[in-house]
Design a protein around this motif. Structure first.
Motif, PDB file in Angstrom:
ATOM      1  N   SER A   1       0.886  -1.292  -0.122  1.00  0.00           N
ATOM      2  CA  SER A   1      -0.695   0.252   0.082  1.00  0.00           C
ATOM      3  C   SER A   1       0.614   1.306  -0.155  1.00  0.00           C
ATOM      4  O   SER A   1       0.546   2.216  -0.875  1.00  0.00           O
ATOM      5  CB  SER A   1      -0.990   0.409   1.117  1.00  0.00           C
ATOM      6  N   TYR A   2       2.178   1.106   0.988  1.00  0.00           N
ATOM      7  CA  TYR A   2       2.904   2.400   0.400  1.00  0.00           C
ATOM      8  C   TYR A   2       3.638   2.652  -0.735  1.00  0.00           C
ATOM      9  O   TYR A   2       3.471   4.100  -1.314  1.00  0.00           O
ATOM     10  CB  TYR A   2       4.186   2.206   1.577  1.00  0.00           C
TER      11      TYR A   2
ATOM     12  N   LEU B   1      -4.514  -2.209  -3.495  1.00  0.00           N
ATOM     13  CA  LEU B   1      -5.887  -2.106  -3.818  1.00  0.00           C
ATOM     14  C   LEU B   1      -6.806  -0.927  -2.239  1.00  0.00           C
ATOM     15  O   LEU B   1      -7.172  -0.723  -2.374  1.00  0.00           O
ATOM     16  CB  LEU B   1      -6.717  -3.185  -3.483  1.00  0.00           C
ATOM     17  N   TYR B   2      -5.347  -1.984  -1.365  1.00  0.00           N
ATOM     18  CA  TYR B   2      -6.607  -1.756  -0.394  1.00  0.00           C
ATOM     19  C   TYR B   2      -6.420  -0.134   0.092  1.00  0.00           C
ATOM     20  O   TYR B   2      -7.488   1.134   0.616  1.00  0.00           O
ATOM     21  CB  TYR B   2      -5.848  -1.858   0.944  1.00  0.00           C
ATOM     22  N   ALA B   3      -5.199   0.765  -0.230  1.00  0.00           N
ATOM     23  CA  ALA B   3      -4.437   1.917   0.129  1.00  0.00           C
ATOM     24  C   ALA B   3      -5.437   2.776  -1.041  1.00  0.00           C
ATOM     25  O   ALA B   3      -6.065   3.512  -0.884  1.00  0.00           O
ATOM     26  CB  ALA B   3      -3.020   2.409  -0.672  1.00  0.00           C
TER      27      ALA B   3
ATOM     28  N   CYS C   1      -0.230 -10.774  -1.332  1.00  0.00           N
ATOM     29  CA  CYS C   1      -0.180  -8.985  -0.055  1.00  0.00           C
ATOM     30  C   CYS C   1      -0.135  -7.770  -0.209  1.00  0.00           C
ATOM     31  O   CYS C   1      -0.033  -7.334   0.248  1.00  0.00           O
ATOM     32  CB  CYS C   1       0.471  -9.728   1.425  1.00  0.00           C
ATOM     33  N   GLY C   2       1.059  -8.608  -1.255  1.00  0.00           N
ATOM     34  CA  GLY C   2       1.833  -6.883  -1.992  1.00  0.00           C
ATOM     35  C   GLY C   2       0.510  -6.213  -2.883  1.00  0.00           C
ATOM     36  O   GLY C   2       0.037  -4.922  -2.529  1.00  0.00           O
TER      37      GLY C   2
ATOM     38  N   GLY D   1       2.865  -4.984  -5.771  1.00  0.00           N
ATOM     39  CA  GLY D   1       2.600  -5.940  -5.279  1.00  0.00           C
ATOM     40  C   GLY D   1       4.404  -6.735  -5.759  1.00  0.00           C
ATOM     41  O   GLY D   1       4.781  -7.519  -4.949  1.00  0.00           O
ATOM     42  N   ILE D   2       5.266  -6.317  -6.262  1.00  0.00           N
ATOM     43  CA  ILE D   2       6.830  -6.696  -6.502  1.00  0.00           C
ATOM     44  C   ILE D   2       7.541  -5.920  -5.617  1.00  0.00           C
ATOM     45  O   ILE D   2       8.154  -7.192  -5.103  1.00  0.00           O
ATOM     46  CB  ILE D   2       6.756  -6.151  -8.008  1.00  0.00           C
ATOM     47  N   VAL D   3       6.995  -5.159  -5.102  1.00  0.00           N
ATOM     48  CA  VAL D   3       8.453  -5.019  -4.793  1.00  0.00           C
ATOM     49  C   VAL D   3       8.252  -5.910  -3.329  1.00  0.00           C
ATOM     50  O   VAL D   3       8.796  -5.840  -2.084  1.00  0.00           O
ATOM     51  CB  VAL D   3       7.510  -3.171  -4.074  1.00  0.00           C
TER      52      VAL D   3
END
Lengths: 286, 293
Positions: free
Chosen positions: A44-45, A189-191, A183-184, A66-68
């Motif tokens: 999210s960040y 998506l959450y952000a 999770c990333g 996601g990739i980070v």
């Protein structure tokens, strides 16, 4: 559908994507984690910073998140996944808290404890739903394929798996990386759903909640973890009016499930398998 | 130089409180092989018992403290009987105990949120916090010295209990192998209750001192995560390890706060944990258990 119900549904889909990631690691590879909120935070960040500071469109930003998370998961996995049993779980607490504290103290990039506000709300129902469908299909293909079988082999007996020629360490790291990717993406998506993020959202309680949901649904059952997410999200949302008792009920549900049905709601079964069995039994009767 | 001595005393004092809590984690781990995350709950039970005994019932600190210790001890035994025992009888997977203990922690914490409210409470000034001058110019508070001494008294008492009494011997035997100890005629169910009682009692001592040092609020139990980290650094299941790990942690935390920045102290704590686990996965004093194939 009212806006409120739609919001809950989107949240449910996002939680389910994250839960599938944790399920892949905890349920199918047998590595217990207590720090997966960190990958949510990284996703999210990354998404928030890319869209806010660099004006990048939301889709590449979410994918970058996601990739980070995946890269960090891989780097973390290399040294720590040699730890067996409870010790990886403990290390994951430390790693997740470290990542959260770094986000909190890196003022210039993350705005510290005050968090980042004003993120575009790009996570609409179609976006969340299509992400969920793609990720779910990928997860089911993954666990039913060759890779999934090697994961289960490492979970059930890593010594035997190593003797059969599986590279256990490599498989465990791969499992953590994929789980971090899920999770990333969920974090990104959450952000885009909540439009405001701060480090406190990704603390240890969030991590344990993610793992608890998976255990609640059934370790080793992908559809179980989706069902578990649904039940837990519904319970916490339905009891929002009596917010004082919400967490108490959540804790009690967790304890009761462990006491009464520790293998979780679905055990190791998938919904598809149960339906097939039910259908076959019906066929026999006719 | 004065700051250094001051921070070392602060660090030792904080570390000794961590040690009281970490020893509880280690005791339970050595018998049941799982990390009891409800330990933070026992700590706040002790804190609130003491608070209400002092404020509402008007007892003096000795009676209130004693009541808090016994109360938290029995709460710990009740937790074990109600939740862990049914799970233990059903399965040997320690993961389920771990999750149940997290659930219990949330339950205890939120019982206090509902009953006592989420606000911060200060204990009445029962333990002096006046500044004390040491070695000429180093200043520390009386609380630090008192908590240091108290922790050593209780840890010494625990050591005597474990080495001199019959139940202590049984606990040490069960730490080697609970099942075999049971076969040799130890009443394991009673033994586990005693272990939980001792763990809860020590957590309450830590809870009282922590609620004087900081304030008392339902989420104070979260601080046990640091004691847990200390127990892991020292080697889960090892009591000297828990004490040494706690002192290392308390010292590094206070020295970081004193010489670098107080925001970095938590980061140092968790980095220490990760580094220790990577270099020595079973902790400093951990037993190297060779896996049997």
């Amino acid at each position: 559908m009212s806006a409120y119900a739609e919001g809950i549904f989107i949240l449910l889909l996002i939680n389910a994507i994250a839960a599938m990631g944790v399920s892949l690691l905890t349920g199918f590879t047998g590595i217990f984690t207590l720090g997966h909120a960190a990958y949510l935070a990284l996703g999210s960040y990354t998404t928030a910073i890319l869209t806010l500071d660099y004006g990048i469109a939301w889709l590449p930003a979410v994918l970058a998140g996601g990739i980070v998370a995946m890269v960090v998961g891989y780097l973390i996995g290399l040294p720590t996944l040699k730890l067996m049993g409870d010790y990886y779980a403990i290390a994951s607490i430390g790693l997740a808290e470290s990542i959260r504290l770094i986000l909190e103290n890196w003022q210039s990039l993350t705005n510290g404890a005050r968090g980042l506000a004003g993120i575009d709300t790009f996570t609409t129902l179609p976006v969340a739903l299509s992400f969920f469908i793609v990720m779910a299909i990928a997860a089911f293909c993954l666990i039913n394929g060759r890779f999934g079988r090697s994961l289960k082999a490492c979970r059930d007996d890593h010594v035997a798996a190593a003797l059969l020629g599986f590279d256990v360490a490599k498989i465990r790291v791969a499992s953590l990386s994929i789980s971090a990717l899920y999770c990333g993406l969920a974090g990104g998506l959450y952000a885009g759903f909540i439009s405001f993020i701060q480090p406190m959202m990704f603390d240890m309680l969030k991590s344990t909640e993610m793992t608890a949901v998976v255990v609640f649904g059934g370790l080793g059952s992908m559809s179980g973890c989706i069902l578990g997410t649904t039940v837990i999200t519904m319970v916490t949302e339905l009891f929002r009016p009596i917010s004082q008792y919400r967490m108490l009920i959540y804790g009690l549900v967790l304890v009761l499930v462990m006491v009464l049905r520790p293998e979780g709601m679905m055990g190791q079964h998938e919904i598809g398998g149960l339906l097939k069995r039910l259908f076959r039994r019906g066929g026999d009767r006719s | 130089m004065a700051t250094l001595i001051q921070q070392i005393i602060n660090g030792l004092s904080l570390g000794s409180i961590y040690a009281l809590i970490a020893v509880g984690y280690s005791l339970v781990y050595s018998i049941l092989m799982f990390s009891n995350f409800a330990h933070g709950g026992f700590l706040i039970i002790g804190g609130y018992f003491c608070y209400f005994a002092l404020n509402s019932a008007g007892f003096n600190i000795w009676i209130a403290g004693f009541g808090a210790l016994v109360g938290a001890g029995f709460a710990a035994v009740a937790t074990e009987r109600l939740t862990y025992k049914p799970i233990r009888e059903r399965t040997s997977v320690t993961l389920y105990l771990l999750i149940a203990s997290m659930g219990m922690n949330i339950v205890i914490e939120n019982i206090f949120v509902i009953v006592a409210g989420g606000r911060f409470r200060a204990l009445p000034p029962v333990i002096p916090t006046t500044p004390v001058h040491l070695f000429g110019n180093a200043t520390t508070s009386a609380l630090d010295l008192i908590s240091l001494v108290t922790a050593f008294v209780f840890l010494g008492g625990l050591q005597l209990f474990l080495t001199k009494t019959k139940w202590g011997l049984a606990i040490r035997a069960a730490a080697c192998d609970l099942r075999v100890a049971g076969l040799m005629g130890v009443n394991t169910s009673k033994l586990i209750s005693i272990v939980f009682f001792v763990a809860g009692l020590l957590a309450a001592v830590g809870g009282i001192f922590l609620s004087v040092r900081y304030t008392l609020y339902p989420q104070l139990g979260m601080i046990t995560i640091k004691a847990f980290v200390a127990a892991v650094i020292g080697g889960l299941g090892s009591l000297p390890g828990a004490v040494v790990g706690s002192l290392i942690l308390g010292l590094s935390e206070m020295l970081t706060a004193g010489f670098l920045s107080s925001q970095l102290r938590d980061l140092v704590v968790f980095s220490l944990l990760v580094v220790t686990l990577i270099v020595r996965p079973t902790g400093l004093f951990g037993k190297d258990v060779k896996e049997k194939v």
